[in-house]
Enzyme design. Structure first.
Site, PDB file in Angstrom:
ATOM      1  N   TYR A  10       0.852  -1.188   0.000  1.00 32.65           N
ATOM      2  CA  TYR A  10       0.000   0.000   0.000  1.00 32.65           C
ATOM      3  C   TYR A  10       0.891   1.242   0.000  1.00 32.65           C
ATOM      4  CZ  TYR A  10      -4.272   2.665   0.811  1.00 32.65           C
ATOM      5  OH  TYR A  10      -5.309   3.533   0.686  1.00 32.65           O
TER       6      TYR A  10
ATOM      7  N   LYS B  16     -20.840 -19.960  -8.189  1.00 30.08           N
ATOM      8  CA  LYS B  16     -20.181 -19.871  -9.496  1.00 30.08           C
ATOM      9  C   LYS B  16     -18.716 -19.496  -9.307  1.00 30.08           C
ATOM     10  CE  LYS B  16     -21.213 -19.886 -14.015  1.00 30.08           C
ATOM     11  NZ  LYS B  16     -22.133 -20.776 -14.726  1.00 30.08           N
TER      12      LYS B  16
ATOM     13  N   GLU C 136     -24.976 -14.192 -15.736  1.00 31.00           N
ATOM     14  CA  GLU C 136     -25.577 -15.390 -15.145  1.00 31.00           C
ATOM     15  C   GLU C 136     -27.019 -15.137 -14.748  1.00 31.00           C
ATOM     16  OE1 GLU C 136     -24.895 -19.417 -14.028  1.00 31.00           O
ATOM     17  OE2 GLU C 136     -23.545 -17.983 -14.991  1.00 31.00           O
ATOM     18  N   ASP C 137     -27.876 -16.089 -15.051  1.00 28.07           N
ATOM     19  CA  ASP C 137     -29.253 -16.122 -14.544  1.00 28.07           C
ATOM     20  C   ASP C 137     -30.010 -14.824 -14.812  1.00 28.07           C
ATOM     21  OD1 ASP C 137     -28.706 -18.658 -13.730  1.00 28.07           O
ATOM     22  OD2 ASP C 137     -28.487 -18.190 -11.609  1.00 28.07           O
TER      23      ASP C 137
ATOM     24  N   ASP D  57     -25.521 -19.187 -19.383  1.00 22.83           N
ATOM     25  CA  ASP D  57     -26.801 -19.869 -19.561  1.00 22.83           C
ATOM     26  C   ASP D  57     -27.113 -20.095 -21.037  1.00 22.83           C
ATOM     27  OD1 ASP D  57     -27.384 -19.857 -16.761  1.00 22.83           O
ATOM     28  OD2 ASP D  57     -27.838 -17.740 -16.946  1.00 22.83           O
TER      29      ASP D  57
ATOM     30  N   ALA E  39     -37.477 -23.059 -26.020  1.00 24.51           N
ATOM     31  CA  ALA E  39     -37.039 -22.028 -26.962  1.00 24.51           C
ATOM     32  C   ALA E  39     -36.534 -20.803 -26.217  1.00 24.51           C
ATOM     33  CB  ALA E  39     -38.182 -21.653 -27.900  1.00 24.51           C
ATOM     34  N   GLY E  40     -35.944 -21.055 -25.042  1.00 31.79           N
ATOM     35  CA  GLY E  40     -35.357 -19.969 -24.272  1.00 31.79           C
ATOM     36  C   GLY E  40     -33.931 -19.679 -24.702  1.00 31.79           C
TER      37      GLY E  40
ATOM     38  N   ASN F 257     -33.341 -29.561 -15.597  1.00 29.14           N
ATOM     39  CA  ASN F 257     -32.852 -29.824 -14.244  1.00 29.14           C
ATOM     40  C   ASN F 257     -33.882 -29.361 -13.224  1.00 29.14           C
ATOM     41  OD1 ASN F 257     -30.377 -31.157 -13.786  1.00 29.14           O
ATOM     42  ND2 ASN F 257     -29.253 -29.474 -14.712  1.00 29.14           N
TER      43      ASN F 257
ATOM     44  N   ASN G  86     -22.239 -27.535 -17.130  1.00 30.54           N
ATOM     45  CA  ASN G  86     -21.558 -26.345 -17.644  1.00 30.54           C
ATOM     46  C   ASN G  86     -20.184 -26.114 -17.036  1.00 30.54           C
ATOM     47  OD1 ASN G  86     -23.914 -26.009 -19.048  1.00 30.54           O
ATOM     48  ND2 ASN G  86     -24.169 -23.843 -18.540  1.00 30.54           N
TER      49      ASN G  86
END
Length: 751
Positions: free
Chosen positions: A37, A92, A134-135, A160, A193-194, A287, A320
């Site tokens: 520092y 994650k 994510e999500d 995803d 279809a996402g 899932n 994944n």
């Protein structure tokens, strides 16, 4: 307690959560703090101000990923909001660190507006080397990723969308190989279809699928051109609208070659699978419950069904974690500006290729010793396979350099070895020896040639160019094992039942005729015991090294080499050495397997041989002869032996390395004790060759260090023999055999 309660306790136990920040540099002294520092930190700050690229040199940016979410589409939970999504984002980060040694800050943004979300992430670019989205709910996730990819100069990746595409794409490449199908001619039906389904369909097109052969279904049925014209689907689904009659999922699956499920569990019946084309591919990846269960899908057909799910308790898990850590690892290490389609393709192809290779024993054990061999039930590698790191990341890095999105160029071969070292110091150390052994013609006799591990090891020894393996034993059995394992190599075999072994029997008789062995007994020993056969082959020069002991007790495996080959001209004794590797330290421990109560002379010899072995690993030896006494603090016969041996070694001009003793173990390895309390010692740094006063102490110590100290052990390596011989421990894994083959090959080079 149930799983939910266990998980709550796991997360709230002190300290709460799953991650923490730790320092990577010393912070023990006032000077350490002044460097970390104020005032020292000003110097790197000025340098970065002059050249922003130096942030990669001076900070953790190049190994830092931001995991960013607003919690609007958490897997299995839906729109739970930013705060509630934090345990997932921390998790994650755990996966990034565990599998690819990447550091993570999880960022939960309480923001659903696309503009505001993008602005927030863009403002954090100086912090990170990459962004993992994510999500985030669709269709906003498509726009967010696209905008951030265009506006930011670091990799942005929505896992995803693309993670499932990459992993299932690897499975698809292998499935069509196993079934001998042509991707371009396959009819593929999607349920869902996402974001993930659309990205996966696009990726399959990149792999060679014909978009006109892809039928996508959402909750309203087949996405048709008529529905698209009526405004019934969004712009992202529209890309996969087909000129078909309206229908449901059952209609879409009739005659399909492949089903891809990215929707909800339990919506596919056995009859729907039965209606598919010959030898169908069923990837039911919802899932936690797949669209159809593994057993139900298999039972619906009499032909081959290649089945994949998102579950770890069935074959071919689409997980994944096989993708994002290694994709980012490769991208970060070349300072990529983005993650391209070619980089994703490289990841999928590397995963597919890895599944075709022999599976390490540790991976097999992790999955209950179930058979893991390339075929219908193994088209995707397992997440715990350590090789994924140094197979996928280099492929991604190379693709980034070829495409021109890498800021820095790296040597891929050297990079692969650097990645391998991330998995442990033992891999780094073994790579030194294996590189020395490569591309030699050393013939390595494997005494227990009919053991499956030996056959697998022989294939790897040959593949890696470590030497020329020679399997000893029944040729019919060995060839059958190789065929059953699907190994693509033709082993060299010496079969004592049918091959001419007369010369070996004669040599054994010459050596042992005055030790009670008759000519007929020598002939029988060579034919019956491959340890004697292998020893005679090495002694006569028909092989350069011998490996044995996998299925024998150590003493019985060691006896034939000692009787036939014997110790070196300058040696009276053999000794067993283990190399123990810790995070930042390597020590060689002797003797742990052979000499029960060594004399002063034996301790001298063991120390010399162990120091020589250390140098073969490019380690400059510093030897300590251990005791419970420090430099004469206790006077008796036991403490005198290591003390006198150390003195003799210091007086020996051939012992060209620092050595001292007798000393206690902590004195030998703790620098402050060694240099402050005993500043007169001949060692000015901690010892890396530890010679124990007897076999009991050495064996106990190495096993305690391995089990409680977290050390990785390589060995035992037999030193002092006239020619290279290594006696393994019963139950050693294939990697242990390959490692010892490398050591033996390097030993043989010096013969």
């Amino acid at each position: 307690m149930g799983l939910d309660d266990d998980a709550r306790e796991y997360h709230r136990s002190d300290p709460p959560g799953k991650i923490e920040i730790s320092t990577t540099k010393p912070t023990n002294t006032q000077r350490d703090l002044s460097l970390a520092y104020s005032p020292g930190v000003a110097a790197p700050c000025r340098d970065i101000d002059a050249d922003e690229e130096r942030a990669y040199e001076y900070t953790a940016k190049g190994n830092m990923v931001g995991v960013v979410s607003n919690g609007t589409a958490v897997l299995g939970l839906g729109d739970i909001g930013a705060q509630a999504s934090k345990p997932v984002m921390e998790g994650k980060g755990v996966l990034f660190k565990r599998f690819a040694d990447i550091d993570v800050f999880d960022i939960e943004l309480d923001e659903t507006d696309v503009d505001a979300f993008c602005q927030s992430v863009e403002a954090m670019e100086p912090t990170f080397g990459g962004i993992n989205l994510e999500d985030i709910a669709g269709p906003e996730c498509f726009e967010i990723e696209q905008r951030l990819r265009e506006s930011m100069d670091i990799p942005v990746f929505h896992d995803d969308q693309h993670g499932t595409a990459i992993i299932s794409g690897a499975g698809l490449l292998n499935a069509v190989d196993v079934l001998d199908k042509d991707i371009s001619e396959m009819e593929i039906t999607f349920s869902g279809a996402g974001a993930s389904a659309i990205a996966t369909a696009k990726f399959y097109v990149e792999l060679g699928a014909d978009p006109d052969n892809i039928t996508m279904c959402d909750s309203s049925g087949i996405i048709t051109e008529q529905r698209a014209a009526n405004g019934d689907v969004n712009e992202y689904k529209k890309e996969f609208a087909r000129d078909l009659p309206e229908g449901d999922l059952a209609d879409a699956m009739d005659g399909a070659d492949m089903f891809v499920g990215l929707s909800v569990g339990g919506i596919v019946s056995p009859d729907m699978v039965a209606s598919m084309a010959e030898d169908p591919i069923v990837f039911a990846m919802a899932n936690p419950e797949p669209e159809i269960g593994y057993e139900a899908a298999r039972a619906a057909r009499d032909d081959t069904v290649i089945m994949a799910t998102g579950r770890s308790d069935y074959p071919n898990q689409v997980n994944n974690v096989l993708g994002f850590p290694f994709l980012f690892r490769g991208a970060l290490d070349v300072r990529a500006t983005s993650i391209t389609e070619n980089m994703k393709m490289a990841a999928a192809e590397a995963l597919a290729e890895l599944a075709r290779k022999d599976v390490p024993d540790a991976v097999v054990k992790a999955y209950g010793d179930q058979p893991l061999q390339y075929g219908p039930e193994y088209v995707i590698p397992k997440p715990v396979d350590p090789r994924v790191l140094f197979e996928v990341a280099p492929a991604v890095a190379e693709a980034a350099m070829e495409e021109g999105v890498a800021r820095t160029e790296i040597d891929i071969d050297a990079y692969s070895e650097k990645l391998e070292a991330r998995l442990g110091k033992s891999r780094e150390m073994m790579r030194v020896v294996l590189n020395k052994a490569k591309n030699t013609d050393q013939r390595i006799a494997l005494a227990e040639g009919t053991d499956e591990k030996m056959v697998r090891a022989a294939a790897q020894i040959q593949e890696q160019g470590i030497g020329d393996p020679v399997l000893l034993g029944n040729s019919d059995e060995i060839e059958g094992i190789a065929a059953d394992l699907g190994l693509d190599f033709t082993p060299e075999i010496v079969d004592p039942r049918v091959d001419d072994t007369e010369a070996y029997a004669e040599r054994l008789y010459e050596l042992r005729q005055r030790k009670g062995v008759t000519r007929s007994e020598a002939t029988e020993l060579v034919r019956r015991d491959t340890n004697y056969l292998g020893s005679a082959m090495v002694e006569t020069g028909d092989a350069d090294a011998l490996l044995t002991g996998l299925t024998h007790h150590y003493p019985s495996a060691l006896r034939p080499p000692l009787e036939v080959i014997g110790t070196a001209e300058d040696a009276e004794y053999a000794a067993g050495v283990y190399m123990l590797t810790f995070k930042n330290r390597v020590v060689f421990v002797a003797d742990a397997t052979v000499n029960q109560d060594p004399s002063e002379a034996v301790l001298e010899e063991i120390t010399k041989h162990t120091a020589e072995l250390a140098r073969s690993f490019n380690v400059e030896p510093r030897a300590a002869l251990l005791s419970y006494s420090n430099f004469g603090s206790v006077e008796n016969e036991g403490t005198a032996k290591p003390r006198d041996a150390a003195a003799a070694l210091r007086a020996d001009p051939e012992a060209d390395f620092p050595v001292d003793g007798e000393m206690q173990a902590d004195t030998a390895v703790v620098e402050d004790i060694l240099t402050d309390t005993y500043e007169f010692s001949a060692l000015d740094e901690p010892a890396n060759v530890l010679v124990f006063p007897n076999l009991e102490a050495g064996n106990i110590a190495y096993k305690l260090l391995q089990r409680l100290g977290g050390a990785e052990a390589i060995g035992p390596m037999l030193v002092g023999m006239d020619k290279p011989v290594h006696v393994m421990q019963r139950g050693d894994e294939v990697k242990d055999i390959v490692n010892l083959a490398g050591v033996a090959a390097v030993d043989a080079q010096g013969e």
